[in-house]
Enzyme design. Structure first.
Site, PDB file in Angstrom:
ATOM      1  N   CYS A 289     -13.651 -11.133  -0.987  1.00 43.26           N
ATOM      2  CA  CYS A 289     -12.916 -12.378  -1.261  1.00 43.26           C
ATOM      3  C   CYS A 289     -13.593 -13.578  -0.598  1.00 43.26           C
ATOM      4  CB  CYS A 289     -11.451 -12.264  -0.846  1.00 43.26           C
ATOM      5  SG  CYS A 289     -11.177 -11.722   0.842  1.00 43.26           S
TER       6      CYS A 289
ATOM      7  N   GLY B 192       5.896  -4.826   0.557  1.00 46.62           N
ATOM      8  CA  GLY B 192       6.469  -4.926  -0.780  1.00 46.62           C
ATOM      9  C   GLY B 192       7.961  -5.098  -0.738  1.00 46.62           C
TER      10      GLY B 192
ATOM     11  N   CYS C 182       1.283  -2.696  -1.948  1.00 51.03           N
ATOM     12  CA  CYS C 182       2.397  -1.776  -1.765  1.00 51.03           C
ATOM     13  C   CYS C 182       2.294  -1.043  -0.437  1.00 51.03           C
ATOM     14  CB  CYS C 182       2.394  -0.730  -2.870  1.00 51.03           C
ATOM     15  SG  CYS C 182       2.473  -1.444  -4.513  1.00 51.03           S
TER      16      CYS C 182
ATOM     17  N   CYS D 283      -9.355 -10.933  -5.345  1.00 43.54           N
ATOM     18  CA  CYS D 283      -9.431  -9.531  -4.922  1.00 43.54           C
ATOM     19  C   CYS D 283      -9.157  -8.629  -6.117  1.00 43.54           C
ATOM     20  CB  CYS D 283      -8.408  -9.258  -3.823  1.00 43.54           C
ATOM     21  SG  CYS D 283      -8.364  -7.525  -3.320  1.00 43.54           S
TER      22      CYS D 283
ATOM     23  N   CYS E  41     -14.784  -4.427   3.405  1.00 44.68           N
ATOM     24  CA  CYS E  41     -14.951  -5.200   2.176  1.00 44.68           C
ATOM     25  C   CYS E  41     -14.618  -6.648   2.530  1.00 44.68           C
ATOM     26  CB  CYS E  41     -13.992  -4.706   1.097  1.00 44.68           C
ATOM     27  SG  CYS E  41     -14.027  -5.743  -0.396  1.00 44.68           S
TER      28      CYS E  41
ATOM     29  N   CYS F  69     -10.568  -2.952   3.509  1.00 47.44           N
ATOM     30  CA  CYS F  69     -10.182  -4.361   3.302  1.00 47.44           C
ATOM     31  C   CYS F  69      -9.985  -5.102   4.626  1.00 47.44           C
ATOM     32  CB  CYS F  69      -8.887  -4.403   2.506  1.00 47.44           C
ATOM     33  SG  CYS F  69      -8.182  -6.047   2.412  1.00 47.44           S
TER      34      CYS F  69
ATOM     35  N   TYR G 126      -4.442 -10.649   7.689  1.00 51.06           N
ATOM     36  CA  TYR G 126      -3.119 -11.099   7.259  1.00 51.06           C
ATOM     37  C   TYR G 126      -2.125  -9.985   6.935  1.00 51.06           C
ATOM     38  CZ  TYR G 126       0.460 -12.747   3.989  1.00 51.06           C
ATOM     39  OH  TYR G 126       1.649 -12.981   3.345  1.00 51.06           O
TER      40      TYR G 126
ATOM     41  N   ASN H   9      -0.883   2.697  -3.369  1.00 48.66           N
ATOM     42  CA  ASN H   9      -1.161   1.328  -2.947  1.00 48.66           C
ATOM     43  C   ASN H   9      -2.626   1.079  -3.266  1.00 48.66           C
ATOM     44  OD1 ASN H   9      -1.935  -0.087   0.294  1.00 48.66           O
ATOM     45  ND2 ASN H   9      -1.399  -1.162  -1.571  1.00 48.66           N
ATOM     46  N   GLY H  10      -2.866   0.039  -4.034  1.00 43.78           N
ATOM     47  CA  GLY H  10      -4.246  -0.281  -4.386  1.00 43.78           C
ATOM     48  C   GLY H  10      -4.315  -0.870  -5.771  1.00 43.78           C
TER      49      GLY H  10
HETATM   50  P1  AMP Z   1      -1.730 -22.079   0.885  1.00 41.56           P
HETATM   51  O1  AMP Z   1      -1.842 -23.134   1.974  1.00 41.56           O
HETATM   52  O2  AMP Z   1      -0.778 -22.519  -0.202  1.00 41.56           O
HETATM   53  O3  AMP Z   1      -3.028 -21.681   0.403  1.00 41.56           O
HETATM   54  O4  AMP Z   1      -1.007 -20.808   1.521  1.00 41.56           O
HETATM   55  C1  AMP Z   1      -1.638 -20.145   2.550  1.00 41.56           C
HETATM   56  C2  AMP Z   1      -0.645 -19.206   3.173  1.00 41.56           C
HETATM   57  O5  AMP Z   1      -0.456 -18.069   2.323  1.00 41.56           O
HETATM   58  C3  AMP Z   1      -1.140 -18.701   4.511  1.00 41.56           C
HETATM   59  O6  AMP Z   1      -0.154 -19.033   5.467  1.00 41.56           O
HETATM   60  C4  AMP Z   1      -1.247 -17.205   4.365  1.00 41.56           C
HETATM   61  O7  AMP Z   1      -0.650 -16.569   5.459  1.00 41.56           O
HETATM   62  C5  AMP Z   1      -0.472 -16.876   3.113  1.00 41.56           C
HETATM   63  N1  AMP Z   1      -1.138 -15.822   2.321  1.00 41.56           N
HETATM   64  C6  AMP Z   1      -2.419 -15.480   2.254  1.00 41.56           C
HETATM   65  N2  AMP Z   1      -2.635 -14.461   1.411  1.00 41.56           N
HETATM   66  C7  AMP Z   1      -1.428 -14.116   0.915  1.00 41.56           C
HETATM   67  C8  AMP Z   1      -0.958 -13.123   0.001  1.00 41.56           C
HETATM   68  N3  AMP Z   1      -1.792 -12.276  -0.573  1.00 41.56           N
HETATM   69  N4  AMP Z   1       0.375 -13.088  -0.269  1.00 41.56           N
HETATM   70  C9  AMP Z   1       1.217 -13.948   0.313  1.00 41.56           C
HETATM   71  N5  AMP Z   1       0.844 -14.901   1.182  1.00 41.56           N
HETATM   72  C10 AMP Z   1      -0.465 -14.990   1.491  1.00 41.56           C
END
Ligand code: AMP
Length: 470
Positions: free
Chosen positions: A444, A35, A9, A389, A441, A243, A249, A109-110
């Protein structure tokens, strides 16, 4: 039901400004990537709190009229992300309740893993819950506390809940901001026209023209009211575990998170990735948008050509319907399209931030080959994700994490790449400015958690990925 307690969030708050609701609206706009499921704002006016919450993007939930009705000089707001579980306006935050101490609104958020057990206990004792959120558990604990003062009651409640939270509370006369002692999720403090502002990310300050002062420190609780700002540290200090995936990302590259510009980390991730896994290829192509900065860093480090060989459709919204069976191959194509002219006959290095299940990655590589690439070398700007996570990032069950059960070579074969290179953990720490490994952290990537976690408590399985990435 219980696996819906996790949320990614964004929060925003302001005290004391004549345009509190509107500024919160714009602040939330800048945090929309955190979000897209629901949005909400609570303001305080004439000694009363009032709320508006709704499903959808910030721009869908609020209009001129609703913002005009949210009067007052104090506001807190929230955007919520969820791809599974209860999708209902009852889950939308901030929550607003009345209890013996008056009115109180809360958003966060958390993720607080202990909330599940505490909720069961409270339900047995007769408590009624409106939502599945751990935020509501926090409110119950505050209301049941014997402490006279709201701040004391809150400290008591949060000590019981533990976990990861960057939280904003509004009482009619004050705003409280609090970040858990390990500081898992970000929260920043700023100033605008004499008002105090709080936001999950500093990009929200940029939009409204606020000055970024500093992070709310891990374990810090800040109270702002008519007498000014008061800061306390109610818990014993502990090693921060912020994190690192926020840098990899989740946060926007134009934000400063945990005292460090995200863009800087992302470029450095690419540079370290290039040092560890150079490729004999013609061109570096990012998976947009999340892979862009790392891909630029990768290309710069090796003096390679860089191009946008994949184009993202930015209008794929929240309501995107996953195509079924025979047209499932359209899933990724809706979001990404290869530029044949740039890829045809070339050896391509594809850079993305992470592999979760591997399915998206596999489809993208297939697409790039179909556009004529003679080789595809996949480079990932973080280590293999082997563990879920528990602290607020939406990851699937362990069994669905491809790296939890497969070697890098097996993953390479599954995604169909000519080579696959993941960034190592030491280089990840270097790139994010913490070579001594003192403040992040990385559970993951390691499966080693900084708090006690109940292994049965599996973070929720999701079937869809967030349509918006940054
Ligand atoms: P996949 O190849 O299906 O494992 O998807 C990987 C993609 O998901 C990467 O391009 C990441 O940028 C994206 N990604 C990683 N973590 C998340 C997340 N928590 N929520 C949405 N997308 C994510």
């Amino acid at each position: 039901m219980l696996d819906t307690l996790r949320e990614e969030c964004g929060v925003f708050g302001i005290f004391d400004h004549e345009d509190a609701a509107r500024l919160t609206y714009f602040g939330l706009y800048a945090l929309q990537h955190r979000g897209q499921e629901s949005a909400g704002i609570v303001t305080s006016h004439g000694g009363r709190l009032m709320a508006r919450r709704g499903m959808g993007y910030v721009s869908e939930v609020f209009d001129d009229e609703s913002l005009s009705q949210l009067k007052g000089r104090l506001a807190i707001g929230h955007v919520r992300y969820s791809t599974a579980g209860d999708v209902s306006v009852r889950e939308a935050q901030p929550f607003l309740v009345s209890y013996h101490g008056g009115q109180l609104a809360l958003c966060h958020n958390g993720n607080m893993p202990r909330a599940i057990g505490l909720r069961r206990r409270l339900e047995k004792a007769g408590a009624i819950f409106q939502s599945t959120s751990d935020t509501e558990v926090a409110l119950h604990l505050v209301a049941r506390s014997r402490a006279e003062d709201l701040v004391d009651a809150l400290v008591e409640a949060l000590s019981e809940l533990d976990g990861a939270y960057s939280m904003l509370l509004a009482a009619p006369d004050r705003l409280i901001a609090v970040r858990d002692p390990r500081g898992f999720r970000p929260l920043s403090l700023g100033r605008l026209d004499g008002a105090w502002v709080f936001a999950s990310e500093t990009c929200a300050f940029d939009l409204i023209g606020a000055q970024f002062l500093r992070d709310v420190e891990p374990g810090e609780l800040i109270i702002v009211d008519q007498t000014g700002l008061r800061s306390v540290f109610p818990w014993p200090s502990t090693r921060p575990t912020q994190c690192i995936f926020e840098h990899v990302y989740f946060s926007r590259p134009d934000s400063i998170i945990f005292g460090r510009p995200v863009s800087q980390s992302r470029y450095q991730l690419g540079r370290w990735l290039a040092r560890e896994h150079p490729a004999d290829a013609d061109v570096v192509v990012p998976v947009p948008d999340s892979g862009v900065a790392a891909a630029i860093g990768y290309a710069q480090e090796l003096g390679m050509e860089f191009c946008f060989g994949l184009i993202r459709n930015h209008y794929v919204g929240r309501t995107f319907i996953e195509p079924q069976s025979s047209i499932r191959h359209l899933r990724v194509k809706v979001k990404l399209n290869p530029v044949r002219d740039l890829l045809d006959g070339r050896r391509v290095v594809l850079v993305d931030d992470s592999i979760v299940r591997g399915t998206t990655c596999r489809e993208i590589i297939h697409m790039v080959r179909a556009a004529g690439a003679s080789q595809v070398h996949m480079r990932i700007s973080c280590p293999p994700i082997i563990s879920p996570c528990y602290y607020g990032i939406d990851t699937p069950h362990r069994e669905e994490l491809i790296a939890a059960g497969h070697t890098v070579e097996e993953i390479r074969r599954f995604i169909g790449a000519d080579s696959l290179g993941y960034l190592s953990r030491p280089s990840l720490l270097q790139a994010c400015g913490d070579p001594e490994d003192t403040r992040y952290c990385t559970s993951c990537f390691t499966g080693k958690y900084p708090t006690e976690v109940d292994e049965d408590y599996e973070p929720r399985a999701t079937t869809a990925r967030s349509p918006m990435k940054c």
